[in-house]
Design an enzyme around this catalytic site. Structure first.
Site, PDB file in Angstrom:
ATOM      1  N   THR A 199      96.049  52.764 -65.793  1.00 13.14           N
ATOM      2  CA  THR A 199      96.533  53.305 -64.520  1.00 13.14           C
ATOM      3  C   THR A 199      95.866  54.625 -64.169  1.00 13.14           C
ATOM      4  O   THR A 199      95.708  54.951 -62.993  1.00 13.14           O
ATOM      5  CB  THR A 199      98.071  53.469 -64.517  1.00 13.14           C
ATOM      6  OG1 THR A 199      98.461  54.495 -65.436  1.00 13.14           O
ATOM      7  CG2 THR A 199      98.757  52.166 -64.888  1.00 13.14           C
ATOM      8  N   LEU A 245      97.654  55.772 -59.613  1.00 13.09           N
ATOM      9  CA  LEU A 245      98.669  54.899 -59.025  1.00 13.09           C
ATOM     10  C   LEU A 245      99.041  53.862 -60.084  1.00 13.09           C
ATOM     11  O   LEU A 245      98.262  52.964 -60.390  1.00 13.09           O
ATOM     12  CB  LEU A 245      98.095  54.241 -57.767  1.00 13.09           C
ATOM     13  CG  LEU A 245      99.074  53.519 -56.845  1.00 13.09           C
ATOM     14  CD1 LEU A 245     100.271  54.403 -56.491  1.00 13.09           C
ATOM     15  CD2 LEU A 245      98.360  53.076 -55.575  1.00 13.09           C
ATOM     16  N   HIS A 246     100.257  54.004 -60.629  1.00 13.41           N
ATOM     17  CA  HIS A 246     100.617  53.275 -61.839  1.00 13.41           C
ATOM     18  C   HIS A 246     101.156  51.851 -61.580  1.00 13.41           C
ATOM     19  O   HIS A 246     100.536  50.860 -61.935  1.00 13.41           O
ATOM     20  CB  HIS A 246     101.658  54.061 -62.638  1.00 13.41           C
ATOM     21  CG  HIS A 246     101.262  55.469 -62.948  1.00 13.41           C
ATOM     22  ND1 HIS A 246     100.325  55.784 -63.906  1.00 13.41           N
ATOM     23  CD2 HIS A 246     101.684  56.651 -62.425  1.00 13.41           C
ATOM     24  CE1 HIS A 246     100.184  57.102 -63.968  1.00 13.41           C
ATOM     25  NE2 HIS A 246     100.996  57.646 -63.077  1.00 13.41           N
ATOM     26  N   ASP A 247     102.344  51.784 -60.998  1.00 16.71           N
ATOM     27  CA  ASP A 247     103.082  50.517 -60.960  1.00 16.71           C
ATOM     28  C   ASP A 247     102.394  49.392 -60.186  1.00 16.71           C
ATOM     29  O   ASP A 247     102.554  48.222 -60.559  1.00 16.71           O
ATOM     30  CB  ASP A 247     104.488  50.750 -60.414  1.00 16.71           C
ATOM     31  CG  ASP A 247     105.337  51.585 -61.362  1.00 16.71           C
ATOM     32  OD1 ASP A 247     105.142  51.465 -62.590  1.00 16.71           O
ATOM     33  OD2 ASP A 247     106.179  52.354 -60.887  1.00 16.71           O
TER      34      ASP A 247
END
Length: 317
Positions: A199, A245-247
């Site tokens: 991520t 931007l992880h999710d």
């Protein structure tokens, strides 16, 4: 040749600006993803606010057919740690989203996960976890029979080569409820992890954020506002040209798995040490003979990732 059927998913989430983008990506992609429901969990902020945020995001997407449930209000064994310092007091600061008209379903989110997995044909439902893993762990403890019925668990959590983001050793989602994470990793279902190692490559540069605003729809404006707010913390912390931007990596993996690469290895969670609570110990180099229980993703194509996001967000109102 017939197009492949959309994969059925349940999204488990603590929205969170990046959670919101992940949800929007799923709801904008019905050809690839059939979202059976969204379950809120305590994490970025408390459960009630996270559940309200999920309702707001569903309304923003125009997909009012997707039910939203509330799950667990705290970790299994610990006091809740939240992240208002990153996400703001509402957990979704940035855009001015109206109070939701949609209402939560009356069923508890954990029971929804269990009943759905029991109802649907075996190995046809994937659990997409964007927050602490409390709900998934509670479902597995309450109903062990569901584990072999799960098609896959795809989760955002952990970090090994990149260290942690809430402590030097731990990523936030795992840190909040390490016992839940360990329970999930030992359940025997196929697991794919999107850790900080991948991520952190998905950097939201000013140009990439502006591309959402340039779409010209409500959802694009909201995504740009969300990312513009949440990035301020990471910009200061990392000194990068944008914030990771992880999710949405979870949802992008469901749509275009070849965008990412990693390997199957053993992953364990440290639950005992005060210094390294929630640390993800990934045996990426296979130096032990512990069972290989998770596909640990280490790299991804950031340009393709943001191109997919912009393309799909453009389909929404």
């Amino acid at each position: 040749m017939e197009a492949p059927l959309a994969r059925k998913i349940i999204i488990d989430t603590d929205p969170g600006q990046d959670d919101a983008v992940a949800i929007l990506l799923a709801l904008a992609s019905p050809e690839e993803i059939e979202t059976l429901g969204i379950v809120a969990v305590a994490g970025n902020v408390g459960l009630a606010q996270n559940a309200k945020n999920a309702l707001k995001v569903v309304e923003l997407s125009g997909r009012r057919d997707v039910p939203v449930y509330a799950g667990c209000p705290r970790p299994i064994m610990r006091e809740l740690v939240t992240a208002e310092h990153v996400h703001g007091q509402t957990g979704l600061d940035g855009p001015d989203l109206p109070e939701p008209k949609l209402r939560l379903e009356s069923q508890h989110g954990v029971d929804f996960i269990i009943s759905t997995l029991r109802r649907e044909p075996e190995k046809t439902v994937t659990l997409c976890a964007l927050g602490p893993l409390t709900n998934l762990a509670m479902a597995l403890v309450k109903a062990p029979d569901i584990a072999p019925r799960i098609e896959e668990i795809v989760l955002m959590g952990g970090g090994y080569f990149e260290g942690g983001n809430i402590t030097p050793a731990a990523e936030f989602n795992i840190f909040v409820d390490p016992e839940a994470a360990q329970t999930v990793l030992k359940c025997g279902a196929p697991i794919t992890m999107m850790p900080l190692d991948v991520t952190h490559q998905m950097i939201g540069t000013p140009e990439r954020i502006e591309a959402f605003r340039a779409i010209g729809n409500r959802s694009g404006d909201a995504v740009a506002a969300m990312l513009g707010f949440s990035e301020r913390f990471d910009l200061e912390k990392y000194g990068w040209p944008g914030a990771p931007l992880h999710d949405p990596c979870v949802t992008a993996y469901m749509i275009a798995p070849k965008m990412f690469s990693g390997r199957l290895c053993n992953v364990e969670i440290e639950c005992a040490s005060p210094l390294t609570r929630g640390m993800t110990v990934a045996d990426y180099w296979h130096v032990t003979d512990r069972p290989r229980n998770a596909t640990f993703i280490r790299s991804g194509d950031a340009d393709a990732f943001y191109a997919l996001l912009v393309d799909r967000i453009a389909r929404l109102p």
